[in-house]
Design a protein around this motif. Sequence first.
Motif, mmCIF file in Angstrom:
data_model
loop_
_atom_site.group_PDB
_atom_site.id
_atom_site.type_symbol
_atom_site.label_atom_id
_atom_site.label_comp_id
_atom_site.label_asym_id
_atom_site.label_seq_id
_atom_site.Cartn_x
_atom_site.Cartn_y
_atom_site.Cartn_z
ATOM 1 N N LYS A 98 -13.080 0.265 3.850
ATOM 2 C CA LYS A 98 -12.358 -0.675 4.691
ATOM 3 C C LYS A 98 -11.332 0.079 5.528
ATOM 4 O O LYS A 98 -10.326 0.574 5.001
ATOM 5 C CB LYS A 98 -11.663 -1.731 3.832
ATOM 6 N N PRO A 99 -11.565 0.187 6.846
ATOM 7 C CA PRO A 99 -10.638 0.948 7.697
ATOM 8 C C PRO A 99 -9.208 0.416 7.657
ATOM 9 O O PRO A 99 -8.251 1.187 7.753
ATOM 10 C CB PRO A 99 -11.248 0.808 9.098
ATOM 11 N N PHE A 100 -9.049 -0.914 7.515
ATOM 12 C CA PHE A 100 -7.711 -1.498 7.465
ATOM 13 C C PHE A 100 -6.917 -0.928 6.287
ATOM 14 O O PHE A 100 -5.745 -0.549 6.419
ATOM 15 C CB PHE A 100 -7.806 -3.019 7.348
ATOM 16 N N ASN A 101 -7.562 -0.865 5.124
ATOM 17 C CA ASN A 101 -6.889 -0.322 3.944
ATOM 18 C C ASN A 101 -6.533 1.152 4.131
ATOM 19 O O ASN A 101 -5.472 1.610 3.689
ATOM 20 C CB ASN A 101 -7.776 -0.487 2.709
ATOM 21 N N GLU A 102 -7.421 1.893 4.783
ATOM 22 C CA GLU A 102 -7.163 3.306 5.014
ATOM 23 C C GLU A 102 -5.936 3.490 5.917
ATOM 24 O O GLU A 102 -5.083 4.346 5.662
ATOM 25 C CB GLU A 102 -8.388 3.969 5.656
ATOM 26 N N LEU A 103 -5.860 2.694 6.973
ATOM 27 C CA LEU A 103 -4.732 2.802 7.899
ATOM 28 C C LEU A 103 -3.410 2.499 7.208
ATOM 29 O O LEU A 103 -2.427 3.244 7.344
ATOM 30 C CB LEU A 103 -4.931 1.859 9.086
ATOM 31 N N ILE A 104 -3.364 1.397 6.477
ATOM 32 C CA ILE A 104 -2.121 0.997 5.808
ATOM 33 C C ILE A 104 -1.731 2.040 4.761
ATOM 34 O O ILE A 104 -0.549 2.431 4.652
ATOM 35 C CB ILE A 104 -2.275 -0.386 5.166
ATOM 36 N N ALA A 105 -2.695 2.521 3.998
ATOM 37 C CA ALA A 105 -2.391 3.481 2.936
ATOM 38 C C ALA A 105 -1.854 4.790 3.506
ATOM 39 O O ALA A 105 -0.826 5.312 3.047
ATOM 40 C CB ALA A 105 -3.645 3.737 2.096
ATOM 41 N N ILE A 106 -2.537 5.332 4.517
ATOM 42 C CA ILE A 106 -2.094 6.608 5.094
ATOM 43 C C ILE A 106 -0.758 6.434 5.805
ATOM 44 O O ILE A 106 0.111 7.304 5.757
ATOM 45 C CB ILE A 106 -3.165 7.152 6.053
ATOM 46 N N GLY A 107 -0.588 5.286 6.479
ATOM 47 C CA GLY A 107 0.673 5.030 7.161
ATOM 48 C C GLY A 107 1.844 4.966 6.205
ATOM 49 O O GLY A 107 2.888 5.596 6.429
ATOM 50 N N MET A 108 1.693 4.243 5.106
ATOM 51 C CA MET A 108 2.775 4.126 4.143
ATOM 52 C C MET A 108 3.032 5.449 3.421
ATOM 53 O O MET A 108 4.168 5.763 3.067
ATOM 54 C CB MET A 108 2.455 3.026 3.127
ATOM 55 N N CYS A 109 1.971 6.246 3.209
ATOM 56 C CA CYS A 109 2.165 7.569 2.590
ATOM 57 C C CYS A 109 3.023 8.458 3.484
ATOM 58 O O CYS A 109 3.882 9.198 2.992
ATOM 59 C CB CYS A 109 0.815 8.226 2.336
ATOM 60 N N ASN A 110 2.799 8.395 4.790
ATOM 61 C CA ASN A 110 3.594 9.203 5.699
ATOM 62 C C ASN A 110 5.025 8.702 5.781
ATOM 63 O O ASN A 110 5.970 9.506 5.850
ATOM 64 C CB ASN A 110 2.953 9.207 7.084
#
Length: 258
Positions: free
Chosen positions: A214-226
């Motif tokens: 799920k690209p949405f989950n990937e975006l949110i996860a990587i964004g919050m990690c940064n």
Amino acid sequence: MEHGDSVEERSRIAPFLTILVGVILTLMGVCRLSGLVRFLSRPALSGFITASALLAMLSQVSPMLGLPDSAGSIQKVLLHQPERLLAVKWPTLLLSAVATGYLLSAKRLKQHPRLKPLGDFKELVLLGLGAAFCAAWDPPGLSQAECVEHPLCVKVVGRIEPGLPHAHWPRVGAGDWGLIHSMLPGACLVALVAFLTSFAGAKKFGLEDGYQIKPFNELIAIGMCNVGGARGGAVPTSIGNTRMGIARQCGVQSQLGA
């Protein structure tokens, strides 16, 4: 002094770039821009991963030869400045060749019962041998700056501060707003590359193992990690394709195992 002229200044402004990348990735997820990955075909994703691996390997050739940082990439040296190869440090080259050969033969070592520990703990063994070689070989009394110019000195990272960095949000001074504004276009590009790199690796393994990404989950996860990583002074991060490949080969089936 201009921004980024020293290690301390670059370390101070790195969290600004990290938090910008994290906010951009998070906003991309909130705005549902993850659908853009539908335009990426499977051959394009595979090509992206392969090219990333090749660039990563090529970027390490110059340091493995002991060339100074000013020499640039090995492609630049071979095409435009071949005379730079005369500055190759043979102790560094010898250490690099032995380390590469050892890592490549680690699988074969595991097949022999007596040599199996050398294959299972190859990273620790190589780290210890490399540290011992540098400590015994480097000429005594040389500073890190002098070691760069000495033909028989193996360049090392230097002293590393013990412990973990203190977690705090980067402080924005009065003169930093112009810097942040100038970094914004680069942060957008870094965010896009970070997402594409992460999604390409996840999608590749998902296709091979038969599960959906799920690209949405990937975006949110990587964004919050940064965003969180900026508190510890981290540079912009994304999924490590190499570590993903190693985890998959080891049979990891969950995030906890990875």
